[in-house]
Design a protein around this motif. Structure first.
Motif, PDB file in Angstrom:
ATOM      1  N   GLU A   9     -11.613 -30.065 -34.557  1.00 17.59           N
ATOM      2  CA  GLU A   9     -10.852 -28.869 -34.212  1.00 17.59           C
ATOM      3  C   GLU A   9     -10.720 -28.723 -32.704  1.00 17.59           C
ATOM      4  O   GLU A   9      -9.653 -28.359 -32.188  1.00 17.59           O
ATOM      5  N   PHE A  10     -11.790 -29.029 -31.970  1.00 14.38           N
ATOM      6  CA  PHE A  10     -11.698 -28.945 -30.509  1.00 14.38           C
ATOM      7  C   PHE A  10     -10.674 -29.938 -29.979  1.00 14.38           C
ATOM      8  O   PHE A  10      -9.891 -29.615 -29.084  1.00 14.38           O
ATOM      9  N   GLY A  11     -10.671 -31.168 -30.506  1.00 12.57           N
ATOM     10  CA  GLY A  11      -9.686 -32.157 -30.071  1.00 12.57           C
ATOM     11  C   GLY A  11      -8.268 -31.671 -30.277  1.00 12.57           C
ATOM     12  O   GLY A  11      -7.387 -31.909 -29.437  1.00 12.57           O
ATOM     13  N   ARG A  12      -8.036 -30.975 -31.380  1.00 15.28           N
ATOM     14  CA  ARG A  12      -6.697 -30.439 -31.656  1.00 15.28           C
ATOM     15  C   ARG A  12      -6.344 -29.319 -30.685  1.00 15.28           C
ATOM     16  O   ARG A  12      -5.258 -29.314 -30.085  1.00 15.28           O
ATOM     17  N   ILE A  13      -7.272 -28.362 -30.510  1.00 11.62           N
ATOM     18  CA  ILE A  13      -7.008 -27.219 -29.630  1.00 11.62           C
ATOM     19  C   ILE A  13      -6.731 -27.679 -28.204  1.00 11.62           C
ATOM     20  O   ILE A  13      -5.753 -27.260 -27.567  1.00 11.62           O
ATOM     21  N   ALA A  14      -7.593 -28.538 -27.686  1.00  8.62           N
ATOM     22  CA  ALA A  14      -7.450 -28.996 -26.303  1.00  8.62           C
ATOM     23  C   ALA A  14      -6.150 -29.755 -26.099  1.00  8.62           C
ATOM     24  O   ALA A  14      -5.494 -29.635 -25.049  1.00  8.62           O
ATOM     25  N   SER A  15      -5.747 -30.539 -27.091  1.00  8.53           N
ATOM     26  CA  SER A  15      -4.525 -31.319 -26.969  1.00  8.53           C
ATOM     27  C   SER A  15      -3.282 -30.432 -27.024  1.00  8.53           C
ATOM     28  O   SER A  15      -2.296 -30.684 -26.326  1.00  8.53           O
ATOM     29  N   GLN A  16      -3.333 -29.401 -27.828  1.00  8.56           N
ATOM     30  CA  GLN A  16      -2.185 -28.500 -27.946  1.00  8.56           C
ATOM     31  C   GLN A  16      -2.020 -27.614 -26.723  1.00  8.56           C
ATOM     32  O   GLN A  16      -0.898 -27.298 -26.331  1.00  8.56           O
ATOM     33  N   ARG A  17      -3.121 -27.236 -26.103  1.00  9.44           N
ATOM     34  CA  ARG A  17      -3.062 -26.237 -25.029  1.00  9.44           C
ATOM     35  C   ARG A  17      -3.264 -26.807 -23.631  1.00  9.44           C
ATOM     36  O   ARG A  17      -2.994 -26.121 -22.638  1.00  9.44           O
ATOM     37  N   GLY A  18      -3.744 -28.032 -23.543  1.00  9.34           N
ATOM     38  CA  GLY A  18      -4.154 -28.538 -22.240  1.00  9.34           C
ATOM     39  C   GLY A  18      -3.105 -29.308 -21.464  1.00  9.34           C
ATOM     40  O   GLY A  18      -3.273 -29.552 -20.274  1.00  9.34           O
ATOM     41  N   GLY A  19      -2.035 -29.749 -22.123  1.00 10.65           N
ATOM     42  CA  GLY A  19      -1.008 -30.508 -21.418  1.00 10.65           C
ATOM     43  C   GLY A  19      -0.852 -31.933 -21.889  1.00 10.65           C
ATOM     44  O   GLY A  19      -0.035 -32.679 -21.348  1.00 10.65           O
ATOM     45  N   ALA A  20      -1.595 -32.329 -22.921  1.00  9.14           N
ATOM     46  CA  ALA A  20      -1.471 -33.697 -23.435  1.00  9.14           C
ATOM     47  C   ALA A  20      -0.176 -33.893 -24.216  1.00  9.14           C
ATOM     48  O   ALA A  20       0.318 -35.009 -24.336  1.00  9.14           O
ATOM     49  N   LEU A  21       0.383 -32.803 -24.739  1.00  8.08           N
ATOM     50  CA  LEU A  21       1.621 -32.893 -25.527  1.00  8.08           C
ATOM     51  C   LEU A  21       2.859 -32.889 -24.637  1.00  8.08           C
ATOM     52  O   LEU A  21       3.771 -33.687 -24.828  1.00  8.08           O
ATOM     53  N   ALA A  22       2.879 -31.967 -23.698  1.00  9.89           N
ATOM     54  CA  ALA A  22       4.064 -31.805 -22.861  1.00  9.89           C
ATOM     55  C   ALA A  22       3.807 -32.424 -21.495  1.00  9.89           C
ATOM     56  O   ALA A  22       3.109 -31.851 -20.663  1.00  9.89           O
ATOM     57  N   ALA A  23       4.348 -33.593 -21.269  1.00 12.46           N
ATOM     58  CA  ALA A  23       4.151 -34.267 -19.988  1.00 12.46           C
ATOM     59  C   ALA A  23       4.840 -33.477 -18.875  1.00 12.46           C
ATOM     60  O   ALA A  23       5.980 -33.042 -19.016  1.00 12.46           O
TER      61      ALA A  23
END
Length: 267
Positions: free
Chosen positions: A76-90
């Motif tokens: 769940e942490f991996g999902r949250i961090a990826s969605q909110r941290g900038g890994a999705l939107a370069a």
């Protein structure tokens, strides 16, 4: 025949002579190549910064209740961090706060899995060990890297790290945790938010207060990390303690400069 083979080996171009490259005298060159190959791959995938997740390879999704709960939390942490941290939107072509793990099973698998399920790229820095170890299947293929030298692997963990989350683990987890904490304490790496996941586990395993009471660390060193007991809290603490979700990079920017490292910071 043996003489001819020796002559052929001597005549080989150095870059094509595997026996020469793997010889003792070339250890320094191999160390340099491990840095360069991983760096080239990470730059090619526009990885500006990472959130490092450490934890035991022995944690199993189908283990006992505590193990299963820990696996779910790391996922769940991996999902949250990826969605909110900038890994999705370069941003400016670069991706920030990409989840990076040691690439193995257990907590590492869970964090990579959560990131993949969010649709983000995710990194695994594997290490060649005497016993069989395979990378988990949730790492982005172009970012599934293998190291021979622990020291070079640690350097790549540290160079892009903007946050560190440590789930329950053993010797390897503690080694990585204290390594980065020491770099932070000594000023050899920029300050970064550190979260220990599962306060009951860590308070039982490490008596941090006793270290301060004995004068082995400054009492202010206890502020170098926080503790969390659910994935949302872990993310909130990273942000509260300075994790940026709005990084930018110039084309061809120097990662060392962006990360706060400079040429004199010899790891």
């Amino acid at each position: 025949m043996a003489e001819k083979t020796e002559q052929e080996n001597a005549y080989k171009l150095a870059a094509l002579d595997q026996d020469f490259i793997l010889s003792d005298s070339m250890r320094g060159a191999r160390f340099m190549m491990e840095y360069a190959k991983a760096e080239q791959r990470l730059r090619a995938q526009k990885i500006l910064s990472t959130i490092v997740v450490f934890g035991s390879a022995r944690i199993r999704e189908d283990g006992d209740e505590w193990q299963a709960k820990t696996y779910v939390a790391a996922r769940e942490f991996g999902r949250i961090a990826s969605q909110r941290g900038g890994a999705l939107a370069a941003t400016d072509g670069w991706r920030s706060n990409v989840i990076v793990t040691g690439g193995g099973p257990g907590v590492m698998e869970a964090a990579n899995r959560g990131a993949q399920e969010a649709g983000a790229v995710t990194i695994g820095l594997n290490i060649a060990l005497p016993h069989e170890q395979a990378p988990n299947p949730y790492i982005t293929p172009d970012l599934c890297l293998q190291f021979h030298y622990f020291a070079m692997r640690k350097m790549h963990f540290a160079m892009r790290a903007r946050g560190l989350v440590i789930f329950p683990g053993g010797f390897g987890t503690m080694d990585e945790f204290f390594e980065l904490l020491t770099l932070n304490q000594t000023g050899k790496a920029p300050k970064l938010p550190v979260v220990l996941y599962d306060s009951a586990f860590w308070n039982k395993i490490v008596n941090f207060e006793a270290l301060a009471d004995a004068g082995m660390i400054a009492r202010s060193d206890l502020d170098r990390f926080a503790m969390a007991d659910d994935p949302e809290q872990a993310w909130a603490l990273l942000v509260e303690h300075g994790l940026s979700t709005n990084e930018h990079a110039e084309n061809g920017a120097d990662i060392a400069v962006l990360s706060g490292w400079d040429a004199s910071d010899v790891y």
